[in-house]
Design an enzyme around this catalytic site. Structure first.
Site, short mmCIF file in Angstrom:
data_model
loop_
_atom_site.label_atom_id
_atom_site.label_comp_id
_atom_site.label_asym_id
_atom_site.label_seq_id
_atom_site.Cartn_x
_atom_site.Cartn_y
_atom_site.Cartn_z
N LYS A 32 0.84 -1.19 0.00
CA LYS A 32 0.00 0.00 0.00
C LYS A 32 0.88 1.24 0.00
O LYS A 32 1.71 1.42 0.89
CB LYS A 32 -0.91 0.03 1.22
CG LYS A 32 -2.00 1.10 1.12
CD LYS A 32 -2.38 1.71 2.45
CE LYS A 32 -1.37 2.75 2.87
NZ LYS A 32 -1.85 3.69 3.90
N ASP A 59 -3.28 4.36 -2.30
CA ASP A 59 -4.20 4.92 -1.31
C ASP A 59 -4.08 6.44 -1.29
O ASP A 59 -3.48 7.02 -0.39
CB ASP A 59 -3.88 4.33 0.07
CG ASP A 59 -4.88 4.76 1.13
OD1 ASP A 59 -6.00 5.14 0.77
OD2 ASP A 59 -4.53 4.70 2.32
N LYS A 61 -6.91 8.55 -1.60
CA LYS A 61 -8.12 9.14 -1.01
C LYS A 61 -8.57 10.38 -1.78
O LYS A 61 -8.76 11.46 -1.21
CB LYS A 61 -7.89 9.46 0.47
CG LYS A 61 -7.55 8.26 1.34
CD LYS A 61 -7.37 8.66 2.80
CE LYS A 61 -7.10 7.44 3.68
NZ LYS A 61 -5.75 6.89 3.48
N ASP A 64 -12.78 15.45 -4.63
CA ASP A 64 -12.92 16.73 -5.31
C ASP A 64 -14.21 16.66 -6.12
O ASP A 64 -14.99 15.71 -5.98
CB ASP A 64 -11.71 17.00 -6.20
CG ASP A 64 -11.37 18.48 -6.32
OD1 ASP A 64 -12.30 19.26 -6.66
OD2 ASP A 64 -10.21 18.86 -6.08
N PRO A 66 -16.64 15.86 -9.24
CA PRO A 66 -16.58 14.64 -10.06
C PRO A 66 -15.64 14.73 -11.25
O PRO A 66 -14.87 13.79 -11.50
CB PRO A 66 -18.05 14.47 -10.51
CG PRO A 66 -18.84 15.06 -9.38
CD PRO A 66 -18.04 16.25 -8.93
N ASN A 67 -15.68 15.81 -12.00
CA ASN A 67 -14.84 15.92 -13.19
C ASN A 67 -13.36 15.89 -12.85
O ASN A 67 -12.56 15.23 -13.53
CB ASN A 67 -15.17 17.22 -13.94
CG ASN A 67 -14.38 17.36 -15.23
OD1 ASN A 67 -14.52 16.53 -16.13
ND2 ASN A 67 -13.57 18.40 -15.33
N THR A 68 -12.98 16.56 -11.78
CA THR A 68 -11.57 16.59 -11.38
C THR A 68 -11.09 15.22 -10.93
O THR A 68 -9.99 14.78 -11.29
CB THR A 68 -11.36 17.61 -10.25
OG1 THR A 68 -11.68 18.92 -10.73
CG2 THR A 68 -9.92 17.60 -9.75
N THR A 115 -9.78 5.45 10.48
CA THR A 115 -9.63 4.71 11.73
C THR A 115 -9.04 5.54 12.85
O THR A 115 -9.00 5.11 14.00
CB THR A 115 -8.75 3.46 11.51
OG1 THR A 115 -7.51 3.85 10.91
CG2 THR A 115 -9.45 2.46 10.60
N ARG A 175 -4.07 -4.16 14.52
CA ARG A 175 -2.99 -4.34 15.48
C ARG A 175 -3.03 -5.76 16.03
O ARG A 175 -4.05 -6.17 16.61
CB ARG A 175 -3.11 -3.35 16.64
CG ARG A 175 -2.89 -1.89 16.26
CD ARG A 175 -1.47 -1.63 15.85
NE ARG A 175 -1.18 -0.23 15.58
CZ ARG A 175 -1.26 0.33 14.38
NH1 ARG A 175 -1.63 -0.40 13.34
NH2 ARG A 175 -0.97 1.61 14.20
N ARG A 205 2.83 -0.31 10.83
CA ARG A 205 3.86 -0.30 11.86
C ARG A 205 4.13 -1.65 12.53
O ARG A 205 5.29 -1.93 12.87
CB ARG A 205 3.52 0.78 12.89
CG ARG A 205 3.90 2.18 12.41
CD ARG A 205 3.27 3.29 13.24
NE ARG A 205 1.86 3.47 12.90
CZ ARG A 205 1.12 4.45 13.38
NH1 ARG A 205 1.62 5.32 14.23
NH2 ARG A 205 -0.14 4.57 13.00
#
Length: 224
Positions: A32, A59, A61, A64, A66-68, A115, A175, A205
């Site tokens: 990731k 990842d 995320k 913005d 929709p077009n962008t 999270t 974890r 981690r």
């Protein structure tokens, strides 16, 4: 998927990212790459990480109009990522356009509630519902928009899976028993998340900060 573990590479340094991924590649199912890595290394860094031979989860995320977002997704198609994230809170039209712009082999999944957030954090940004209800609402919206699945914590994945039988569920913030929680607030163990319906397990981690990442990854695989 034989190995559902995707190792979260959270570093801006390409050499470190390559070394970490190579050290654990025998016991993980994918890599990731998030904003920290992408902002420092861009397309070149993703191409270099792809040479390791593991699927890439990009990842970013995206969030913005929709077009962008659609044009951003189009610009990422050449990277041949296996999974790409957009924020489900961007709305149905944005998610529909993101999925339409994605390559046929890319799973587009909607990030629901981070999270690192709990009830108080949601309330502070104007969301009156608790994380569980907000995840459920956004999961339904992502399904209606034609996305492949969602990103949610292990505390909500069981309900999401029950409502969306063929959804693809990405669960971060995991974890192993006895590990430090860090900045995560809604956590479960990798085994619990898998049992509750997670498609892939994003782990950072507990592997990357371990003295021996390969051994840490192997131990987590053994716990599943």
């Amino acid at each position: 998927m034989s190995n559902p573990i995707y190792l979260a590479i959270d570093t801006p340094y390409l050499d470190n990212a390559q070394a970490l991924a190579n050290s654990a590649k025998n016991h993980i199912g994918g890599i990731k790459l998030g904003l920290e890595f992408f902002c420092a290394n861009g397309h070149h860094g993703v191409h270099e990480m792809g040479k390791i031979g593991l699927p890439i989860f990009l990842d970013l995320k995206l969030h913005d109009i929709p077009n962008t977002v659609a044009k951003a997704v189009q610009s990422l198609n050449m990277l041949s990522a296996a999974i790409l994230t957009v924020h489900a809170s961007g709305g149905r039209a944005m998610m529909e356009d993101a999925k339409a712009a994605a390559g046929s082999n890319i799973k587009v999944v909607g990030v629901t509630v981070l999270t690192s957030m709990d009830d108080h954090d949601l309330n502070r940004v104007g969301v009156e519902d608790n994380p569980h209800d907000q995840v459920r609402r956004l999961a339904d919206l992502a399904s209606e928009a034609g996305l492949d699945g969602i990103v949610c914590s292990g505390q909500e994945v069981k309900t999401a899976h029950q409502r969306w039988k063929d959804g693809f569920f990405v669960v971060p913030g995991l974890r192993p028993a006895g590990s430090a929680v860090g900045d995560q607030k809604r956590i479960v163990t990798p085994r619990q998340a898998r049992d509750d319906g997670a498609s892939i397990l994003v782990i950072g981690r507990p592997i990357s900060a371990a003295e021996n990442p390969d051994e840490a990854a192997r131990a987590i695989v053994g716990s599943l």
